[in-house]
Design an enzyme around this catalytic site. Structure first.
Site, PDB file in Angstrom:
ATOM      1  N   HIS A  21      55.292  19.125  17.025  1.00 46.03           N
ATOM      2  CA  HIS A  21      55.361  19.782  18.180  1.00 46.03           C
ATOM      3  C   HIS A  21      55.014  21.380  18.015  1.00 46.03           C
ATOM      4  CE1 HIS A  21      57.308  20.919  22.282  1.00 46.03           C
ATOM      5  NE2 HIS A  21      56.128  20.696  22.493  1.00 46.03           N
ATOM      6  N   GLU A  58      50.405  19.708  17.199  1.00 47.15           N
ATOM      7  CA  GLU A  58      50.196  19.806  18.510  1.00 47.15           C
ATOM      8  C   GLU A  58      50.257  21.376  18.766  1.00 47.15           C
ATOM      9  OE1 GLU A  58      51.690  20.249  22.590  1.00 47.15           O
ATOM     10  OE2 GLU A  58      52.549  20.692  20.901  1.00 47.15           O
ATOM     11  N   ASP A 105      49.167  24.233  22.157  1.00 41.52           N
ATOM     12  CA  ASP A 105      48.804  24.731  23.430  1.00 41.52           C
ATOM     13  C   ASP A 105      47.773  25.736  23.551  1.00 41.52           C
ATOM     14  OD1 ASP A 105      51.435  23.258  25.073  1.00 41.52           O
ATOM     15  OD2 ASP A 105      51.931  24.548  23.192  1.00 41.52           O
ATOM     16  N   HIS A 115      52.351  28.540  24.497  1.00 41.98           N
ATOM     17  CA  HIS A 115      52.942  27.553  25.313  1.00 41.98           C
ATOM     18  C   HIS A 115      53.135  28.074  26.676  1.00 41.98           C
ATOM     19  CE1 HIS A 115      56.371  25.457  27.293  1.00 41.98           C
ATOM     20  NE2 HIS A 115      55.471  24.365  26.632  1.00 41.98           N
ATOM     21  N   GLU A 165      46.659  20.646  23.753  1.00 45.76           N
ATOM     22  CA  GLU A 165      47.034  20.368  25.066  1.00 45.76           C
ATOM     23  C   GLU A 165      46.282  21.742  25.755  1.00 45.76           C
ATOM     24  OE1 GLU A 165      50.799  21.199  28.148  1.00 45.76           O
ATOM     25  OE2 GLU A 165      51.091  20.629  26.085  1.00 45.76           O
TER      26      GLU A 165
END
Length: 291
Positions: free
Chosen positions: A42, A69, A71, A84, A152
């Site tokens: 993450h 992962e 953003d 993020h 994301e």
């Protein structure tokens, strides 16, 4: 590893005089669910390095974690950066470098201004000077490490056209060829319309919806996504089973990747629900608890 294999391994270890501590619940649950869940680091391995930085990518690689992962958001001048929060203040020194520009929103700064910020010191002195990477820089590092990417699209309602720009950068960096699309890339978002847009523009790309739609609404989501990715606090075994009964946009059973699970006991419990993947700040802990 099955329960039978785990038992055999324990017996062999005992004969060799080696003390082995196995999480029996995790082993039994992994056996019930089939293969152990895929582990996603993450924001990179963010328990060990500042989130969404290249150092976090490398930390995941050092732990032999294949999936990271991240953003993405758009700067004032339309450059995709990996961040993020919609504000730069929590994870950079923006308040010192650019005082008086509260609330220090990503969308209010140019890429050149963001590049001046220290995105590592807040996490620890040894990370001082780490920068907020652009998506291009991030892709280069993931590619160098031969890792895979769960990307994301963050707060798409703030950034009109972010889906188009994300796909443009991915294409420019070679991430929309057959090899990457089939094995190394998933695009997800909390915005259903954003996921729909990505699917409409590139139907071959695997997509995920972040959230926990009602069971009755799942067929509508299955038309444009391949994954339902909910918080672990919102699901049970019945919900996971209901998701996996449906086929997603590519004609395969919908997958479930849950977030954000950071301790061994909870990872073992969540694995027992039958999820396909676990998104975690501590990818080594989750991997060891569920394999």
């Amino acid at each position: 590893m099955s329960v039978r294999t785990a038992t055999a391994s324990t017996a062999v270890a005992a004969l060799l005089g080696v003390c082995v501590t196995l999480p029996p619940t995790a082993q039994a649950q992994a056996s019930k669910a089939g293969n152990p869940p895929v582990v996603y680091a993450h924001r990179g391995a963010s328990a060990y390095a500042p989130e969404n930085t290249l150092a976090a990518v490398d930390a995941a690689d050092g732990l032999d974690i294949a999936w990271v992962e991240n953003d993405v958001q758009l700067t004032k001048d339309g450059v995709l950066v990996v961040m993020h929060d919609t504000s730069l203040s929590r994870t950079t020194d923006v308040e010192e470098v650019f005082p008086g520009r509260a609330p220090w929103a990503v969308k209010d700064f140019t890429a050149a201004e963001v590049a001046k910020l220290d995105a590592g010191s807040w996490f620890g002195a040894r990370f001082a000077g780490a920068r907020v990477p652009t998506l291009t820089q991030y892709l280069h590092r993931v590619e160098r490490n031969r890792q895979r990417l769960l990307l994301e699209i963050k707060s798409p309602e703030i950034y009109p056209g972010i889906e188009k720009e994300t796909l443009r950068v991915l294409r420019a960096e070679g991430w929309l060829d057959r090899r990457h699309v089939r094995n190394r890339l998933v695009i997800q978002s909390f915005g259903a319309e954003s996921v729909k847009t990505v699917h409409a523009r590139r139907p071959d790309v695997v997509t995920g919806f972040l959230g926990t739609p009602a069971v009755a609404d799942l067929p509508a989501y299955a038309a444009f996504t391949d994954q339902i990715n909910p918080s672990y606090t919102t699901i049970g075994a019945d919900y996971v089973a209901a998701v996996r009964k449906l086929k997603g946009a590519h004609g395969k059973p919908l997958r479930v990747n849950t977030w954000t699970v950071n301790d061994a006991a909870k990872a073992a419990e969540v694995a027992g629900l039958g999820v396909d993947g676990i998104i975690t700040n501590n990818p080594d802990v989750v991997r060891d608890a569920t394999r």
